[in-house]
Design a protein around this motif. Structure first.
Motif, PDB file in Angstrom:
ATOM      1  N   ALA A   1       0.833  -1.212   0.000  1.00  0.00           N
ATOM      2  CA  ALA A   1       0.000   0.000   0.000  1.00  0.00           C
ATOM      3  C   ALA A   1       0.863   1.257   0.000  1.00  0.00           C
ATOM      4  O   ALA A   1       0.535   2.254  -0.667  1.00  0.00           O
ATOM      5  CB  ALA A   1      -0.937  -0.009   1.205  1.00  0.00           C
ATOM      6  N   LEU A   2       1.975   1.213   0.716  1.00  0.00           N
ATOM      7  CA  LEU A   2       2.886   2.367   0.753  1.00  0.00           C
ATOM      8  C   LEU A   2       3.574   2.575  -0.590  1.00  0.00           C
ATOM      9  O   LEU A   2       3.674   3.712  -1.081  1.00  0.00           O
ATOM     10  CB  LEU A   2       3.937   2.165   1.846  1.00  0.00           C
ATOM     11  CG  LEU A   2       3.502   2.422   3.286  1.00  0.00           C
ATOM     12  CD1 LEU A   2       4.553   1.918   4.262  1.00  0.00           C
ATOM     13  CD2 LEU A   2       3.247   3.916   3.511  1.00  0.00           C
ATOM     14  N   TYR A   3       4.050   1.501  -1.193  1.00  0.00           N
ATOM     15  CA  TYR A   3       4.713   1.604  -2.495  1.00  0.00           C
ATOM     16  C   TYR A   3       3.744   2.104  -3.570  1.00  0.00           C
ATOM     17  O   TYR A   3       4.139   2.818  -4.482  1.00  0.00           O
ATOM     18  CB  TYR A   3       5.285   0.249  -2.907  1.00  0.00           C
ATOM     19  CG  TYR A   3       6.470  -0.199  -2.087  1.00  0.00           C
ATOM     20  CD1 TYR A   3       7.456   0.698  -1.680  1.00  0.00           C
ATOM     21  CD2 TYR A   3       6.618  -1.542  -1.712  1.00  0.00           C
ATOM     22  CE1 TYR A   3       8.540   0.283  -0.926  1.00  0.00           C
ATOM     23  CE2 TYR A   3       7.705  -1.965  -0.964  1.00  0.00           C
ATOM     24  CZ  TYR A   3       8.663  -1.047  -0.570  1.00  0.00           C
ATOM     25  OH  TYR A   3       9.740  -1.464   0.185  1.00  0.00           O
ATOM     26  N   HIS A   4       2.475   1.741  -3.426  1.00  0.00           N
ATOM     27  CA  HIS A   4       1.470   2.210  -4.382  1.00  0.00           C
ATOM     28  C   HIS A   4       1.287   3.722  -4.275  1.00  0.00           C
ATOM     29  O   HIS A   4       1.165   4.413  -5.293  1.00  0.00           O
ATOM     30  CB  HIS A   4       0.142   1.497  -4.131  1.00  0.00           C
ATOM     31  CG  HIS A   4      -0.965   1.954  -5.035  1.00  0.00           C
ATOM     32  ND1 HIS A   4      -1.018   1.621  -6.373  1.00  0.00           N
ATOM     33  CD2 HIS A   4      -2.051   2.753  -4.787  1.00  0.00           C
ATOM     34  CE1 HIS A   4      -2.089   2.172  -6.910  1.00  0.00           C
ATOM     35  NE2 HIS A   4      -2.739   2.863  -5.970  1.00  0.00           N
ATOM     36  N   ARG A   5       1.280   4.227  -3.037  1.00  0.00           N
ATOM     37  CA  ARG A   5       1.085   5.667  -2.831  1.00  0.00           C
ATOM     38  C   ARG A   5       2.362   6.461  -3.100  1.00  0.00           C
ATOM     39  O   ARG A   5       2.318   7.603  -3.527  1.00  0.00           O
ATOM     40  CB  ARG A   5       0.608   5.948  -1.400  1.00  0.00           C
ATOM     41  CG  ARG A   5      -0.728   5.345  -1.034  1.00  0.00           C
ATOM     42  CD  ARG A   5      -1.220   5.914   0.286  1.00  0.00           C
ATOM     43  NE  ARG A   5      -1.537   7.339   0.142  1.00  0.00           N
ATOM     44  CZ  ARG A   5      -2.712   7.797  -0.263  1.00  0.00           C
ATOM     45  NH1 ARG A   5      -3.693   6.955  -0.564  1.00  0.00           N
ATOM     46  NH2 ARG A   5      -2.919   9.085  -0.360  1.00  0.00           N
ATOM     47  N   ARG A   6       3.508   5.843  -2.804  1.00  0.00           N
ATOM     48  CA  ARG A   6       4.794   6.555  -2.928  1.00  0.00           C
ATOM     49  C   ARG A   6       5.794   5.617  -3.605  1.00  0.00           C
ATOM     50  O   ARG A   6       6.669   5.039  -2.953  1.00  0.00           O
ATOM     51  CB  ARG A   6       5.279   6.997  -1.549  1.00  0.00           C
ATOM     52  CG  ARG A   6       6.430   7.986  -1.550  1.00  0.00           C
ATOM     53  CD  ARG A   6       6.765   8.421  -0.134  1.00  0.00           C
ATOM     54  NE  ARG A   6       5.858   9.413   0.374  1.00  0.00           N
ATOM     55  CZ  ARG A   6       6.066  10.734   0.324  1.00  0.00           C
ATOM     56  NH1 ARG A   6       7.180  11.206  -0.226  1.00  0.00           N
ATOM     57  NH2 ARG A   6       5.185  11.574   0.815  1.00  0.00           N
ATOM     58  N   PRO A   7       5.721   5.479  -4.943  1.00  0.00           N
ATOM     59  CA  PRO A   7       6.554   4.496  -5.672  1.00  0.00           C
ATOM     60  C   PRO A   7       8.053   4.691  -5.476  1.00  0.00           C
ATOM     61  O   PRO A   7       8.817   3.720  -5.546  1.00  0.00           O
ATOM     62  CB  PRO A   7       6.157   4.715  -7.139  1.00  0.00           C
ATOM     63  CG  PRO A   7       4.797   5.330  -7.077  1.00  0.00           C
ATOM     64  CD  PRO A   7       4.779   6.160  -5.843  1.00  0.00           C
TER      65      PRO A   7
END
Length: 293
Positions: free
Chosen positions: A88-94
């Protein structure tokens, strides 16, 4: 001056999420505060959103590469939980995919903040409750307040729930776990004024908090190998009748007469771990990073 990169520490709990960012020299870039990020109380996407907002505030909205980041998030204990929250974090902040990232539970960062990587026992009482120890061999031991029949004993949630059950407050305006925990300071204030029902809640929950820790003490063989003990979390860091009861129960039930308290926020412990992730054993620039708690 152009910043080459940032190092970030994040402390995510059931009430709020706090972040601190420093540059490569240890100078503070900024800090940020957002809503709760315990995914057990909402979902992973909401938790990631709160974390992302706190990070953006800590970076002062600057587009600075994040070299390393440590996130200590309440409720994240299993590998599957870490994987879901990371995704979820990587999706919001690649761009975090290019960073050194350590995602752990909030107990590890709070322990590091208090003991700086050394051995010790940490007892936490905030929205939830838990205990975490690192023994002399460097092994970690943990007990969660959610493992008990009385959920999160000694926590803000437990105090608020018991107060509701005892009729100290109407339950018509209660909406979710955080609103139950938000009653705890009111219960403690009423106890300090001599309210008998509130005093009973404080007495019972302070005892339950200490008893929660007993299995962990057995596991580390505390009687023959004692370790320093620290208290952290909003309920026990504040000087109150509740903290006095907790200290009394520590002495009465376990014979522990001294306890440490943190001098900096838990996000500072996360920052220390993020620094170590990037710089290894290079000394952490404590005075600079601690200049703005």
């Amino acid at each position: 001056m152009t910043l080459s990169h940032a190092i970030i520490g994040v402390d995510g709990g059931g009430s709020s999420t706090k972040a601190m960012a420093i540059d490569s020299a240890g100078q503070l870039i900024g800090d940020g505060v957002s809503g709760p990020s315990n995914p057990n109380n909402s979902d992973f996407e909401s938790a990631a959103q709160a974390i992302d907002l706190a990070i953006s505030q800590a970076l002062a909205e600057k587009d600075v590469p994040i070299a390393s980041i440590c996130l200590g998030i309440a409720g994240v204990a299993s590998e599957s939980q870490r994987s879901e929250l990371s995704a979820a974090l990587y999706h919001r902040r690649p761009k975090l995919l290019d960073s050194k990232l350590h995602l752990t539970h909030d107990l590890e960062i709070a322990h590091c903040n208090l003991f700086q990587g050394g051995a010790g026992i940490l007892l936490i009482a905030g929205t939830g409750s838990a205990a975490f120890a690192i023994d002399a061999r460097g092994n970690a031991h943990r007990v969660s307040g959610r493992d008990y029949r009385f959920e999160d004993p000694g926590s803000g949630y437990a105090i608020g729930k018991r107060a509701l059950d005892d009729g100290l407050f109407p339950d018509s305006d209660i909406d979710g776990r955080s609103s139950v925990a938000a009653l705890a300071p009111k219960v403690i204030e009423r106890a300090s004024q001599g309210d008998l029902k509130a005093l009973n809640v404080v007495r019972i929950e302070s005892e339950h908090l200490i008893r929660m820790m007993v299995p962990l003490l057995r596991e580390i063989d505390f009687k023959t190998r004692p370790l320093p003990l620290g208290l952290a979390g909003g309920l026990v860091e504040a000087d109150s009748i509740y903290r006095s009861n907790v200290l009394y129960e520590l002495k009465t039930l376990l014979g522990i007469g001294e306890a440490r308290f943190p001098k900096t926020p838990s996000s500072h412990g996360a920052l220390r771990l993020a620094w170590r992730l990037l710089n290894g054993d290079e000394p952490f620039p404590e005075p600079v990073a601690a200049a703005k708690p």
